[in-house]
Motif scaffolding. Structure first.
Motif, PDB file in Angstrom:
ATOM      1  N   TYR A  55       7.374 -12.750   0.453  1.00  0.00           N
ATOM      2  CA  TYR A  55       6.584 -11.502   0.103  1.00  0.00           C
ATOM      3  C   TYR A  55       5.961 -10.777   1.136  1.00  0.00           C
ATOM      4  N   LEU A  56       5.780  -9.552   1.143  1.00  0.00           N
ATOM      5  CA  LEU A  56       5.494  -8.675   2.335  1.00  0.00           C
ATOM      6  C   LEU A  56       4.154  -8.057   1.820  1.00  0.00           C
ATOM      7  N   GLN A  57       2.766  -8.488   2.118  1.00  0.00           N
ATOM      8  CA  GLN A  57       1.691  -7.678   1.842  1.00  0.00           C
ATOM      9  C   GLN A  57       1.576  -6.635   2.658  1.00  0.00           C
ATOM     10  N   MET A  58       1.311  -5.408   2.414  1.00  0.00           N
ATOM     11  CA  MET A  58       1.130  -4.341   3.229  1.00  0.00           C
ATOM     12  C   MET A  58       0.042  -3.686   3.021  1.00  0.00           C
ATOM     13  N   ASN A  59      -0.781  -3.571   4.081  1.00  0.00           N
ATOM     14  CA  ASN A  59      -2.258  -3.111   3.836  1.00  0.00           C
ATOM     15  C   ASN A  59      -2.362  -1.627   4.906  1.00  0.00           C
ATOM     16  N   SER A  60      -3.364  -0.849   4.591  1.00  0.00           N
ATOM     17  CA  SER A  60      -3.511   0.271   5.534  1.00  0.00           C
ATOM     18  C   SER A  60      -2.350   0.865   5.991  1.00  0.00           C
ATOM     19  N   LEU A  61      -1.548   1.229   4.820  1.00  0.00           N
ATOM     20  CA  LEU A  61      -0.317   1.688   5.036  1.00  0.00           C
ATOM     21  C   LEU A  61      -0.379   3.334   5.603  1.00  0.00           C
ATOM     22  N   LYS A  62       0.553   3.387   6.412  1.00  0.00           N
ATOM     23  CA  LYS A  62       0.361   4.936   7.114  1.00  0.00           C
ATOM     24  C   LYS A  62       1.848   5.536   6.796  1.00  0.00           C
ATOM     25  N   PRO A  63       1.932   7.068   6.872  1.00  0.00           N
ATOM     26  CA  PRO A  63       3.054   7.621   6.460  1.00  0.00           C
ATOM     27  C   PRO A  63       3.953   7.122   7.497  1.00  0.00           C
ATOM     28  N   GLN A 110      27.591 -16.529  -5.799  1.00  0.00           N
ATOM     29  CA  GLN A 110      27.416 -15.617  -4.940  1.00  0.00           C
ATOM     30  C   GLN A 110      25.947 -15.311  -4.467  1.00  0.00           C
ATOM     31  N   VAL A 111      25.474 -15.071  -3.359  1.00  0.00           N
ATOM     32  CA  VAL A 111      24.047 -15.179  -3.100  1.00  0.00           C
ATOM     33  C   VAL A 111      23.534 -13.822  -3.180  1.00  0.00           C
ATOM     34  N   GLN A 112      22.377 -13.632  -3.864  1.00  0.00           N
ATOM     35  CA  GLN A 112      21.858 -12.332  -4.230  1.00  0.00           C
ATOM     36  C   GLN A 112      20.409 -12.180  -3.851  1.00  0.00           C
ATOM     37  N   LEU A 113      20.061 -11.238  -3.157  1.00  0.00           N
ATOM     38  CA  LEU A 113      18.580 -10.955  -2.765  1.00  0.00           C
ATOM     39  C   LEU A 113      17.906  -9.957  -3.645  1.00  0.00           C
ATOM     40  N   VAL A 114      16.931 -10.249  -4.609  1.00  0.00           N
ATOM     41  CA  VAL A 114      16.455  -9.200  -5.218  1.00  0.00           C
ATOM     42  C   VAL A 114      15.085  -8.755  -5.114  1.00  0.00           C
ATOM     43  N   GLU A 115      15.008  -7.453  -4.410  1.00  0.00           N
ATOM     44  CA  GLU A 115      13.674  -7.092  -4.070  1.00  0.00           C
ATOM     45  C   GLU A 115      12.893  -6.326  -5.090  1.00  0.00           C
ATOM     46  N   SER A 116      11.554  -6.154  -5.102  1.00  0.00           N
ATOM     47  CA  SER A 116      10.680  -5.522  -6.002  1.00  0.00           C
ATOM     48  C   SER A 116       9.303  -5.188  -5.252  1.00  0.00           C
ATOM     49  N   GLY A 117       8.774  -4.029  -5.918  1.00  0.00           N
ATOM     50  CA  GLY A 117       7.494  -3.847  -5.215  1.00  0.00           C
ATOM     51  C   GLY A 117       7.071  -2.626  -4.651  1.00  0.00           C
ATOM     52  N   GLY A 118       8.561  -1.799  -4.319  1.00  0.00           N
ATOM     53  CA  GLY A 118       8.276  -0.599  -3.496  1.00  0.00           C
ATOM     54  C   GLY A 118       7.412   0.373  -4.645  1.00  0.00           C
ATOM     55  N   GLY A 119       7.105   1.791  -3.849  1.00  0.00           N
ATOM     56  CA  GLY A 119       6.782   2.698  -4.757  1.00  0.00           C
ATOM     57  C   GLY A 119       5.998   3.733  -3.784  1.00  0.00           C
ATOM     58  N   LEU A 120       5.163   4.588  -4.236  1.00  0.00           N
ATOM     59  CA  LEU A 120       4.584   5.556  -3.787  1.00  0.00           C
ATOM     60  C   LEU A 120       3.135   5.248  -3.611  1.00  0.00           C
ATOM     61  N   VAL A 121       2.381   5.508  -2.478  1.00  0.00           N
ATOM     62  CA  VAL A 121       1.128   5.288  -2.350  1.00  0.00           C
ATOM     63  C   VAL A 121       0.449   6.179  -1.187  1.00  0.00           C
ATOM     64  N   GLN A 122      -0.945   6.282  -1.399  1.00  0.00           N
ATOM     65  CA  GLN A 122      -1.526   7.137  -0.381  1.00  0.00           C
ATOM     66  C   GLN A 122      -1.664   6.305   1.057  1.00  0.00           C
ATOM     67  N   ALA A 123      -1.795   7.026   1.971  1.00  0.00           N
ATOM     68  CA  ALA A 123      -2.241   6.556   3.270  1.00  0.00           C
ATOM     69  C   ALA A 123      -3.522   5.486   3.084  1.00  0.00           C
ATOM     70  N   GLY A 124      -3.560   4.581   3.777  1.00  0.00           N
ATOM     71  CA  GLY A 124      -4.660   3.531   3.638  1.00  0.00           C
ATOM     72  C   GLY A 124      -4.495   2.794   2.356  1.00  0.00           C
ATOM     73  N   GLY A 125      -3.357   2.842   1.539  1.00  0.00           N
ATOM     74  CA  GLY A 125      -3.305   1.755   0.512  1.00  0.00           C
ATOM     75  C   GLY A 125      -2.560   0.561   0.806  1.00  0.00           C
ATOM     76  N   THR A 126      -2.088   0.068  -0.355  1.00  0.00           N
ATOM     77  CA  THR A 126      -1.609  -1.524  -0.169  1.00  0.00           C
ATOM     78  C   THR A 126      -0.381  -1.503  -1.313  1.00  0.00           C
ATOM     79  N   LEU A 127       0.559  -2.216  -0.761  1.00  0.00           N
ATOM     80  CA  LEU A 127       1.680  -2.414  -1.624  1.00  0.00           C
ATOM     81  C   LEU A 127       2.148  -3.883  -1.178  1.00  0.00           C
ATOM     82  N   ARG A 128       2.917  -4.674  -2.208  1.00  0.00           N
ATOM     83  CA  ARG A 128       3.216  -5.743  -2.013  1.00  0.00           C
ATOM     84  C   ARG A 128       4.725  -5.926  -2.596  1.00  0.00           C
TER      85      ARG A 128
END
Length: 121
Positions: A79-87, A1-19
């Motif tokens: 991967y999804l590199q997220m920069n300059s994050l906004k609310p 059975q195919v599974q997709l496992v995600e990771s890397g989310g969280g809480l960050v301030q505006a202007g911050g980054t997450l991957r």
């Protein structure tokens, strides 16, 4: 059975980054595309970014220039590199993968369980 496992989310301030990361397991068939969608409370699930197996990328207008999608085919990971994050980027982010049939005549879409991204102002 195919599974997709995600990771890397969280809480960050505006202007911050997450991957974010998404790894596909349970199948060794070729993955046609891997991508990310997001869903904010009370809203529909929207497309964010997609990458094909040859590396062609597509982005939603709202994230162009801020988000970068990449892929490691050998590890079946996107991967999804997220920069300059906004609310406004606050949402549950879902990984999507389209896995090809044995003869590569059609693909089947799979979804991850989602990972929460919260951007504070």
């Amino acid at each position: 059975q195919v599974q997709l496992v995600e990771s890397g989310g969280g809480l960050v301030q505006a202007g911050g980054t997450l991957r974010l990361s998404c790894t596909a397991s349970g199948s060794n068939r070729s993955i046609k595309t891997m991508g990310w969608y997001r869903q904010a409370p009370g809203k529909q699930r929207d497309f964010v970014a997609r990458i094909t197996r040859d590396g062609t990328t597509t982005y939603a207008d709202s994230v162009k220039g801020r988000f970068t999608i990449s892929r490691d085919n050998s590890n079946r990971t996107a991967y999804l590199q997220m920069n300059s994050l906004k609310p406004d980027d606050t949402a549950v982010y879902y990984c999507n993968a389209k896995i090809l049939s044995v003869m590569e005549t059609f693909s089947v879409a799979y979804w991850g369980q989602g990972t929460q991204v919260t951007v504070s102002s």
